[in-house]
Design a protein around this motif. Structure first.
Motif, PDB file in Angstrom:
ATOM      1  N   GLU A   3     -55.231 -71.871 -52.467  1.00  0.00           N
ATOM      2  CA  GLU A   3     -54.863 -71.394 -51.084  1.00  0.00           C
ATOM      3  C   GLU A   3     -55.283 -72.036 -50.084  1.00  0.00           C
ATOM      4  O   GLU A   3     -56.244 -72.669 -49.902  1.00  0.00           O
ATOM      5  N   TYR A  18     -59.358 -73.060 -54.492  1.00  0.00           N
ATOM      6  CA  TYR A  18     -58.933 -71.772 -54.592  1.00  0.00           C
ATOM      7  C   TYR A  18     -57.368 -71.454 -54.638  1.00  0.00           C
ATOM      8  O   TYR A  18     -57.013 -70.160 -54.805  1.00  0.00           O
ATOM      9  N   ASN A  39     -52.620 -68.788 -46.351  1.00  0.00           N
ATOM     10  CA  ASN A  39     -53.001 -67.473 -46.061  1.00  0.00           C
ATOM     11  C   ASN A  39     -54.602 -67.640 -45.722  1.00  0.00           C
ATOM     12  O   ASN A  39     -55.276 -67.389 -46.452  1.00  0.00           O
ATOM     13  N   THR A  40     -54.672 -67.582 -44.413  1.00  0.00           N
ATOM     14  CA  THR A  40     -56.129 -67.823 -43.993  1.00  0.00           C
ATOM     15  C   THR A  40     -57.125 -66.546 -44.299  1.00  0.00           C
ATOM     16  O   THR A  40     -58.171 -66.719 -44.572  1.00  0.00           O
ATOM     17  N   GLU A  41     -56.402 -65.248 -44.555  1.00  0.00           N
ATOM     18  CA  GLU A  41     -57.389 -64.108 -44.640  1.00  0.00           C
ATOM     19  C   GLU A  41     -57.654 -64.192 -46.162  1.00  0.00           C
ATOM     20  O   GLU A  41     -58.983 -63.973 -46.408  1.00  0.00           O
ATOM     21  N   ARG A  42     -56.783 -64.341 -47.103  1.00  0.00           N
ATOM     22  CA  ARG A  42     -56.824 -64.534 -48.516  1.00  0.00           C
ATOM     23  C   ARG A  42     -57.953 -65.675 -48.551  1.00  0.00           C
ATOM     24  O   ARG A  42     -58.920 -65.416 -49.603  1.00  0.00           O
ATOM     25  N   LEU A  43     -57.797 -66.718 -47.997  1.00  0.00           N
ATOM     26  CA  LEU A  43     -58.610 -68.167 -48.113  1.00  0.00           C
ATOM     27  C   LEU A  43     -60.329 -67.607 -47.774  1.00  0.00           C
ATOM     28  O   LEU A  43     -61.016 -67.917 -48.667  1.00  0.00           O
ATOM     29  N   ASN A  44     -60.311 -66.883 -46.770  1.00  0.00           N
ATOM     30  CA  ASN A  44     -61.647 -66.562 -46.209  1.00  0.00           C
ATOM     31  C   ASN A  44     -62.260 -65.826 -47.199  1.00  0.00           C
ATOM     32  O   ASN A  44     -63.699 -65.759 -47.424  1.00  0.00           O
ATOM     33  N   GLN A  45     -61.619 -64.778 -47.796  1.00  0.00           N
ATOM     34  CA  GLN A  45     -62.142 -63.907 -48.954  1.00  0.00           C
ATOM     35  C   GLN A  45     -62.386 -64.682 -49.992  1.00  0.00           C
ATOM     36  O   GLN A  45     -63.478 -64.520 -50.697  1.00  0.00           O
ATOM     37  N   LEU A  46     -61.719 -65.663 -50.315  1.00  0.00           N
ATOM     38  CA  LEU A  46     -62.127 -66.413 -51.555  1.00  0.00           C
ATOM     39  C   LEU A  46     -63.469 -67.322 -51.300  1.00  0.00           C
ATOM     40  O   LEU A  46     -64.185 -67.772 -52.341  1.00  0.00           O
ATOM     41  N   SER A  48     -66.512 -69.613 -43.557  1.00  0.00           N
ATOM     42  CA  SER A  48     -65.133 -69.485 -43.633  1.00  0.00           C
ATOM     43  C   SER A  48     -64.579 -70.655 -43.215  1.00  0.00           C
ATOM     44  O   SER A  48     -65.390 -71.649 -42.755  1.00  0.00           O
TER      45      SER A  48
END
Length: 458
Positions: free
Chosen positions: A117, A115, A120-127, A40
């Protein structure tokens, strides 16, 4: 000056029409992930929070904690210490401060390029998580496309050819495990850097011996030296195009001349647990390897020269390159052996010192890796200094990418750093405009082609 990205992928890429050769990269080093990183964004910043944490814990517990979270460490001990101190809070505080640095800018640039992105940390971590579910070379390959990179010298203990293609990823193995045949437990300086690196060397050395058919680590001096020769020869057969020495993390780079009989005596003492004179053996075996290369393949040897890491360890006194000059560069028997000063002293305190070495010694080169996520404007000034002071064939380009995101960001920023530096020279009259592109081509790939002996497109 061309500015189109690779195949139009990044129209804003500085010097984008010119292919790149990354002289310093870590693709494939830790495909399974680092012990304290979960892939992450926060996991990345955790790696750079140790100085912040080390200054807030007793040294004994900090070292115990770092040992416990390392490979083979005691996870129960790690959990106990982790619960005793607000380590998670310290990581968050450190990460917040790092966003203001060039490193923070570089990791943002890399994430946005890979990515689309960052904020948006949550979205970035998912990517980031999804990217790591792909084959391990997937994100590195994407970074190469973004940065128009055609060759990477990847520094690792081994490289998985099932994933990393021979054409793109050239292997640069570490020599350091061969310098330290017996466990070392004396760490006089602050932090856990020395103990971590030496622990890693001790874990890797048996795998070197096994890989090249030697078996257990020999405890006889002559047998050990023969084994070292077999390992180096085996690495060359396996495609090594260069070697890396990172011992500045644990000692100075003054590899003094040592008589064989003295090295044999010290090795015998070391085998019995007496490591008091271990530097003499380290000096001997390192110089023995360099001499072996000088009299055969002349495969370049890269020296890590930088204070930049995550906690106290390498000191400014250790960074002084006069010891390296007086021991290795002045050795007449090594005058034809190529040496590369990686990171070129990481901007300060050593750029002019490095420039002087490159000017005076025909077999000494440098790369500008790491500058682009350490100090951007300082890096621009350093490129100006290096290209003004030394012949055009001496400076190589690189990123020192440790994870795909910082690699990609560094590939973007380091091209801009080079472009800005050369433009400054043109604007101040220290470089004719018609030499701007030819010099950029030399730094980005042509110098590496000449040094390594094959084309960027091969």
């Amino acid at each position: 000056m061309g500015s189109n990205g690779a195949n139009g992928m990044n129209a804003n890429l500085a010097l984008g029409d010119i292919p790149g050769w990354d002289n310093h990269n870590h693709a494939g080093f830790a495909d399974a992930g680092l012990a304290t990183s979960d892939g992450s964004l926060r996991g990345f910043f955790t790696q750079w929070s140790w100085a912040y944490i080390e200054a807030r814990m007793p040294q004994s517990e900090f070292r115990t904690y770092r040992t416990a979270i390392s490979l083979g460490g005691d996870k129960d001990v790690a959990n106990t210490i982790h619960q005793k101190y607000p380590i998670e809070q310290w990581i968050d505080e450190s990460a917040e401060m790092l966003q203001f640095t060039t490193m923070g800018v570089a990791i943002r640039a890399g994430c946005e390029a890979l990515y689309g992105e960052y904020d948006n940390t949550e979205r970035l971590n998912q990517l980031m998580k999804e990217g790591r579910q792909q084959p391990p070379n997937y994100l590195w390959d994407k970074g190469c496309e973004v940065g128009n990179l055609k060759k990477i010298c990847t520094i690792s203990f081994g490289i998985n050819r099932d994933h990393y293609s021979q054409k793109l990823y050239k292997w640069e193995p570490y020599l350091d495990p061969l310098f330290y045949p017996f466990p070392i437990k004396d760490f006089p300086r602050r932090g856990a850097m020395a103990q971590d690196f030496l622990h890693g060397f001790h874990l890797v050395l048996p795998s070197y011996m096994k890989r090249y058919g030697i078996g257990d680590i020999p405890t006889d001096f002559a047998d050990y030296r023969d084994a070292v020769g077999k390992v180096v020869d085996g690495m060359l057969r396996d495609g090594a195009v260069s070697f890396k020495v990172i011992s500045l993390y644990v000692r100075g780079l003054d590899f003094a001349a040592v008589e064989e009989k003295d090295a044999a005596r010290v090795f015998a003492d070391m085998s019995k647990g007496n490591l008091a004179e271990r530097k003499a053996f380290e000096d001997y075996i390192a110089r023995w390897i360099f001499s072996k290369l000088a009299n055969s393949s002349r495969t370049p040897v890269n020296f890590h020269v930088s204070t930049t890491h995550t906690e106290p360890g390498t000191t400014l006194r250790m960074m002084d390159l006069t010891g390296l000059e007086e021991t290795l560069f002045q050795d007449k028997g090594l005058s034809n052996q190529p040496f590369i000063i990686t990171h070129a002293g990481a901007i300060y305190p050593g750029v002019r010192q490095v420039a002087a070495l490159l000017f005076h010694y025909g077999n000494v080169y440098a790369d500008c890796s790491e500058w682009s996520y350490y100090e951007f404007n300082g890096g621009v000034s350093a490129v100006v200094t290096m290209t003004e002071a030394v012949p055009g064939h001496k400076l190589l380009w690189g990123t020192d990418g440790t994870v795909p995101e910082i690699f990609t960001g560094s590939a973007i920023l380091s091209r801009k750093m080079l472009a800005d530096a050369l433009q400054r020279r043109v604007d101040t009259g220290s470089l004719p405009r018609n030499l701007m592109v030819p010099l950029a081509e030399r730094v980005l790939y042509k110098n590496a082609e000449k040094l390594y002996g094959f084309s960027v497109d091969a």
